[in-house]
Design a protein around this motif. Structure first.
Motif, mmCIF file in Angstrom:
data_model
loop_
_atom_site.group_PDB
_atom_site.id
_atom_site.type_symbol
_atom_site.label_atom_id
_atom_site.label_comp_id
_atom_site.label_asym_id
_atom_site.label_seq_id
_atom_site.Cartn_x
_atom_site.Cartn_y
_atom_site.Cartn_z
ATOM 1 N N GLN A 1 34.405 66.516 43.129
ATOM 2 C CA GLN A 1 35.610 67.329 42.976
ATOM 3 C C GLN A 1 35.454 68.607 43.794
ATOM 4 O O GLN A 1 34.370 69.155 43.880
ATOM 5 N N PHE B 1 13.603 74.227 37.483
ATOM 6 C CA PHE B 1 13.813 74.096 38.929
ATOM 7 C C PHE B 1 12.614 73.407 39.578
ATOM 8 O O PHE B 1 11.468 73.792 39.349
ATOM 9 N N THR B 2 12.920 72.382 40.387
ATOM 10 C CA THR B 2 11.830 71.657 41.054
ATOM 11 C C THR B 2 11.930 71.750 42.573
ATOM 12 O O THR B 2 10.986 71.422 43.273
ATOM 13 N N GLY B 3 13.098 72.135 43.063
ATOM 14 C CA GLY B 3 13.289 72.161 44.509
ATOM 15 C C GLY B 3 13.831 70.838 45.037
ATOM 16 O O GLY B 3 14.126 70.705 46.222
ATOM 17 N N GLY C 1 16.415 68.253 46.074
ATOM 18 C CA GLY C 1 17.814 68.444 46.473
ATOM 19 C C GLY C 1 18.122 67.751 47.772
ATOM 20 O O GLY C 1 17.479 66.758 48.119
ATOM 21 N N TRP D 1 23.503 61.432 42.845
ATOM 22 C CA TRP D 1 24.684 61.873 42.088
ATOM 23 C C TRP D 1 25.927 61.101 42.516
ATOM 24 O O TRP D 1 26.725 60.684 41.686
ATOM 25 N N TYR E 1 33.507 60.110 33.167
ATOM 26 C CA TYR E 1 33.351 61.206 34.132
ATOM 27 C C TYR E 1 32.788 62.458 33.455
ATOM 28 O O TYR E 1 31.875 63.117 33.958
ATOM 29 N N HIS F 1 25.220 66.454 34.663
ATOM 30 C CA HIS F 1 24.959 67.125 35.944
ATOM 31 C C HIS F 1 24.948 68.654 35.743
ATOM 32 O O HIS F 1 24.040 69.355 36.194
ATOM 33 N N ALA F 2 25.960 69.145 35.026
ATOM 34 C CA ALA F 2 26.077 70.592 34.804
ATOM 35 C C ALA F 2 24.952 71.103 33.904
ATOM 36 O O ALA F 2 24.448 72.215 34.082
ATOM 37 N N LEU G 1 18.040 74.286 35.523
ATOM 38 C CA LEU G 1 17.292 74.701 36.719
ATOM 39 C C LEU G 1 17.639 76.136 37.122
ATOM 40 O O LEU G 1 16.839 76.825 37.749
ATOM 41 N N ARG H 1 26.565 77.093 40.675
ATOM 42 C CA ARG H 1 26.497 75.663 40.323
ATOM 43 C C ARG H 1 27.391 75.297 39.138
ATOM 44 O O ARG H 1 27.916 74.211 39.073
ATOM 45 N N ARG I 1 33.189 72.208 34.460
ATOM 46 C CA ARG I 1 31.796 71.772 34.266
ATOM 47 C C ARG I 1 31.235 72.342 32.966
ATOM 48 O O ARG I 1 30.515 71.660 32.240
ATOM 49 N N VAL J 1 15.337 58.068 41.588
ATOM 50 C CA VAL J 1 15.075 59.510 41.756
ATOM 51 C C VAL J 1 13.623 59.701 42.206
ATOM 52 O O VAL J 1 12.703 59.213 41.552
HETATM 53 C C1 LIG Z 1 18.843 62.652 37.770
HETATM 54 C C2 LIG Z 1 18.585 63.960 38.434
HETATM 55 C C3 LIG Z 1 17.812 64.901 37.786
HETATM 56 C C4 LIG Z 1 17.548 66.125 38.397
HETATM 57 N N1 LIG Z 1 16.763 67.030 37.762
HETATM 58 C C5 LIG Z 1 16.464 68.191 38.370
HETATM 59 C C6 LIG Z 1 15.585 69.141 37.761
HETATM 60 O O1 LIG Z 1 15.084 68.916 36.663
HETATM 61 N N2 LIG Z 1 15.306 70.283 38.425
HETATM 62 C C7 LIG Z 1 15.844 70.547 39.675
HETATM 63 O O2 LIG Z 1 15.556 71.599 40.231
HETATM 64 N N3 LIG Z 1 16.681 69.668 40.270
HETATM 65 C C8 LIG Z 1 16.997 68.514 39.663
HETATM 66 N N4 LIG Z 1 17.827 67.627 40.279
HETATM 67 C C9 LIG Z 1 18.485 68.023 41.524
HETATM 68 C C10 LIG Z 1 19.793 68.802 41.222
HETATM 69 O O3 LIG Z 1 20.604 68.106 40.298
HETATM 70 C C11 LIG Z 1 20.644 69.011 42.479
HETATM 71 O O4 LIG Z 1 20.960 67.779 43.041
HETATM 72 C C12 LIG Z 1 19.934 69.870 43.505
HETATM 73 O O5 LIG Z 1 19.548 71.081 42.929
HETATM 74 C C13 LIG Z 1 20.858 70.151 44.721
HETATM 75 O O6 LIG Z 1 21.999 70.821 44.261
HETATM 76 P P1 LIG Z 1 23.290 71.032 45.134
HETATM 77 O O7 LIG Z 1 23.824 72.386 44.876
HETATM 78 O O8 LIG Z 1 23.008 70.651 46.533
HETATM 79 O O9 LIG Z 1 24.391 70.042 44.558
HETATM 80 P P2 LIG Z 1 24.233 68.871 43.569
HETATM 81 O O10 LIG Z 1 23.940 69.383 42.199
HETATM 82 O O11 LIG Z 1 23.320 67.828 44.114
HETATM 83 O O12 LIG Z 1 25.724 68.296 43.527
HETATM 84 C C14 LIG Z 1 26.295 67.621 44.641
HETATM 85 C C15 LIG Z 1 27.793 67.844 44.578
HETATM 86 O O13 LIG Z 1 28.286 67.412 43.330
HETATM 87 C C16 LIG Z 1 29.360 68.219 42.882
HETATM 88 N N5 LIG Z 1 29.012 68.684 41.563
HETATM 89 C C17 LIG Z 1 27.983 69.507 41.228
HETATM 90 N N6 LIG Z 1 27.920 69.654 39.915
HETATM 91 C C18 LIG Z 1 28.936 68.939 39.399
HETATM 92 C C19 LIG Z 1 29.382 68.702 38.079
HETATM 93 N N7 LIG Z 1 28.759 69.239 37.028
HETATM 94 N N8 LIG Z 1 30.462 67.923 37.908
HETATM 95 C C20 LIG Z 1 31.103 67.361 38.954
HETATM 96 N N9 LIG Z 1 30.715 67.527 40.224
HETATM 97 C C21 LIG Z 1 29.639 68.309 40.450
HETATM 98 C C22 LIG Z 1 29.506 69.322 43.893
HETATM 99 O O14 LIG Z 1 30.584 68.997 44.745
HETATM 100 C C23 LIG Z 1 28.196 69.301 44.646
HETATM 101 O O15 LIG Z 1 28.325 69.727 45.957
HETATM 102 C C24 LIG Z 1 18.084 66.391 39.693
HETATM 103 C C25 LIG Z 1 18.868 65.437 40.337
HETATM 104 C C26 LIG Z 1 19.120 64.228 39.731
HETATM 105 C C27 LIG Z 1 19.947 63.207 40.461
#
Ligand SMILES: Cc1cc2nc3c(=O)[nH]c(=O)nc-3n(C[C@H](O)[C@H](O)[C@H](O)COP(=O)(O)OP(=O)(O)OC[C@H]3O[C@@H](n4cnc5c(N)ncnc54)[C@H](O)[C@@H]3O)c2cc1C
Length: 546
Positions: free
Chosen positions: A19, A177-179, A181, A189, A213, A220-221, A227, A249, A256, A339
């Motif tokens: 979205q 936070f783990t880094g 991405g 996702w 959804y 996700h949120a 993190l 985020r 979210r 993952v």
């Molecule tokens: C299963 C899983 C577990 C993870 N656990 C961790 C962790 O423990 N620690 C850590 O540091 N990272 C974790 N990550 C990584 C983290 O979720 C993000 O993917 C990463 O930090 C990169 O974030 P980003 O801002 O690039 O967008 P992302 O979070 O990867 O999101 C990608 C896109 O999704 C959309 N989006 C984002 N949030 C939402 C939402 N809530 N609802 C709808 N759309 C959304 C946005 O358009 C965004 O650009 C995990 C990822 C996965 C898949």
């Protein structure tokens, strides 16, 4: 909010899946109405959930810290079955999981001979009066007779007894936070969101789609909240909340935030629903006396109104949609095997299993048949139960963090940033450093004139630290911007003052020169002779009178 059309696409496409951001004047905190219902399917407001959470938070933290609830089993090496991408890995230390190796310190019911001793446990199960659920709980005897029954699972429960599965102490591997991405996590996702495409035309599919959804987006949120809340400050080396990251985020997207509350309502309703069927269980009391009372304290604060699951698949025709929903959610739990970051995979598995267990309880517990309800609950495995309570804890922690972030946000909005700027003496440091730096730069300019070096290009405030540097921004750029702006402004002001000063000093002399040269030219013209002029370089040359 679930209008993404993802059908018939073979490759995950993050652009079409996600979205667009829904920022509200740049701030969620000021615009969300906490008196509003969390969703049309929930008869509970944001405020009420905050209150419930405040009452149970302490017990929930204690509960997930007990020996029984803090261990989880998963296969960290299971191959991804959705696409051929089993070679990636996260090299960051924060991505690693510390697996339990010190078995001697574990309680008896976690010992390998008990965990693996299914036959032994089964052998005693028939004769003991305790129900199978308790034995599952204390001995890990999953899977009895499951194969012959209809599939009501929303996740693969067999994964927990896989021979590759390792035992992990969740409290020693916090979700933070783990880094992890970039493209890799974005692919995960987008694949998860792509599961949200039900057969068009099915009754009730749009509400199911919406629930699906919201569950995924809420997960996700919630991960993003954790993190941001437990983020490594690279300057201090401490793990601490990062408000800007949270706002970027989650906080700037009311939808979210609402989805986290929605998930809280879903999981708490599932817990509320199993409460009557847990009462006869002792929860391995011999190991930890308080577990049962903690659970009951928590469950007694929950309310049936938080979520109305009957609205989702309300008529007979929607049973197909329900099957579809179950299969698709199962896929979400399996996508966790793709993952690459182990720590993220661990918590991803725990939470997707927790949601899967909630969905099983909500949608497969037949309201008309008490006996079948008890059976479904009795057959829950130890790991489903552990995942269920830990997922509830994750959501509870997210809601606590959102409220903390709100307070931080308000402090900043009320000028906290400015106050801390002065409190930390940064203003005076700025003045002192500016004075020293100007001295240094003058010296640098002088030496550069002699040596023709480029020393004078060195930034004047190179060691100046500005307050409240956001972790996600390039700090060098911000400092350089400040320095450049400072230089340009002071230079312009000084030049303007010099110009005005010089103009006043030169005015009488210039007027006198003008008068003399004009009268000289007129006198020469009157006499009919040539006159002299000077060019810009001061060279004299003759002009002919025309
Ligand atoms: C299963 C899983 C577990 C993870 N656990 C961790 C962790 O423990 N620690 C850590 O540091 N990272 C974790 N990550 C990584 C983290 O979720 C993000 O993917 C990463 O930090 C990169 O974030 P980003 O801002 O690039 O967008 P992302 O979070 O990867 O999101 C990608 C896109 O999704 C959309 N989006 C984002 N949030 C939402 C939402 N809530 N609802 C709808 N759309 C959304 C946005 O358009 C965004 O650009 C995990 C990822 C996965 C898949």
């Amino acid at each position: 909010q679930v209008e993404n059309s993802r059908e018939n696409k073979s490759e995950p496409d993050t652009k079409s899946v996600f979205q667009p951001p829904v920022g509200n004047n740049g701030s969620f905190f000021c615009t969300i109405d906490k008196e509003e219902l969390v969703s049309p399917t929930c008869d509970v407001t944001f405020k009420e959930i905050n209150e419930i959470n405040g009452k149970i938070r302490k017990d929930l933290v204690s509960l997930v810290g007990t020996d029984f609830f803090k261990y989880f089993k998963l296969d960290l090496y299971k191959q991804c079955t959705f696409w051929n991408d089993n070679n990636g890995f996260c090299v960051n230390r924060a991505c690693a999981v510390d697996v339990v190796e010190d078995w001697d310190n574990l309680p008896e019911y976690w010992q390998p001979e008990v965990l693996g001793g299914l036959d032994k446990v089964n052998g005693t199960s028939g004769s003991d009066d305790e129900c199978k659920f308790l034995q599952d709980l204390c001995g890990g005897a999953e899977g009895n007779g499951r194969q012959t029954e209809p599939d009501i699972d929303y996740c693969d429960v067999g994964d927990f007894v896989n021979s590759q599965a390792v035992l992990v102490d969740l409290s020693a591997n916090p979700e933070r936070f783990t880094g992890y991405g970039g493209q890799e996590s974005a692919l995960i996702w987008s694949s998860i969101y792509r599961e949200n495409c039900f057969s068009p035309g099915e009754m009730g599919q749009s509400l199911a789609k919406s629930v699906f959804y919201r569950l995924v987006s809420g997960l996700h949120a919630s991960i993003a909240t954790h993190l941001s809340n437990d983020h490594l400050n690279t300057e201090t080396g401490k793990w601490e909340p990062d408000l800007e990251l949270f706002m970027a985020r989650v906080g700037n997207f009311p939808e979210r935030v609402a989805n986290i509350y929605f998930n809280y309502a879903v999981v708490s309703k599932a817990l509320w629903k199993i409460k009557p069927y847990l009462s006869h269980l002792s929860f391995c009391n011999s190991y930890n006396q308080d577990v049962k009372s903690m659970i009951m304290n928590i469950l007694s604060q929950l309310d049936s109104n938080v979520f109305n699951e009957d609205l989702i698949f309300e008529d007979e025709l929607s049973s197909k949609v329900k099957d579809d929903f179950r299969a698709r959610f199962k896929n979400v739990t399996k996508i966790m095997d793709c993952v690459h970051c182990d720590r993220c995979r661990l918590w991803g598995k725990v939470q997707t299993t927790g949601y899967a267990t909630s969905l099983k309880i909500l949608f497969e517990l037949d309201d008309r048949d008490e006996e079948s309800k008890q059976q479904v609950v009795d057959k829950l495995t130890k790991y489903e139960l552990i995942a269920l309570f830990n997922t509830f804890d994750r959501l509870s922690k997210s809601i606590e963090s959102i409220n903390n972030f709100e307070r931080l946000y308000e402090i900043q909005a009320a000028g906290g940033k400015l106050a801390s700027f002065f409190q930390n003496n940064n203003f005076f440091k700025l003045l002192k450093k500016a004075r020293n730096s100007i001295k240094e730069s003058v010296q640098a300019i002088n030496s550069s004139i002699n040596s023709s070096s480029s020393e004078d290009e060195k930034p004047i405030f190179a060691d100046l630290k500005m307050p409240g540097k956001p972790a996600v921004k390039n700090t060098d750029q911000i400092e350089n911007k400040w320095k450049k702006a400072w230089h340009t402004e002071t230079h312009n002001v000084i030049e303007a003052l010099k110009f005005i000063y010089r103009s006043y000093i030169d005015l009488p002399r210039n007027l006198w020169h003008l008068l003399l040269s004009t009268s000289n030219r007129l006198w020469n013209k009157f006499l009919g002779i040539q006159y002299l002029s000077e060019d810009d370089d001061g060279v004299s040359y003759k002009l002919d009178i025309i």
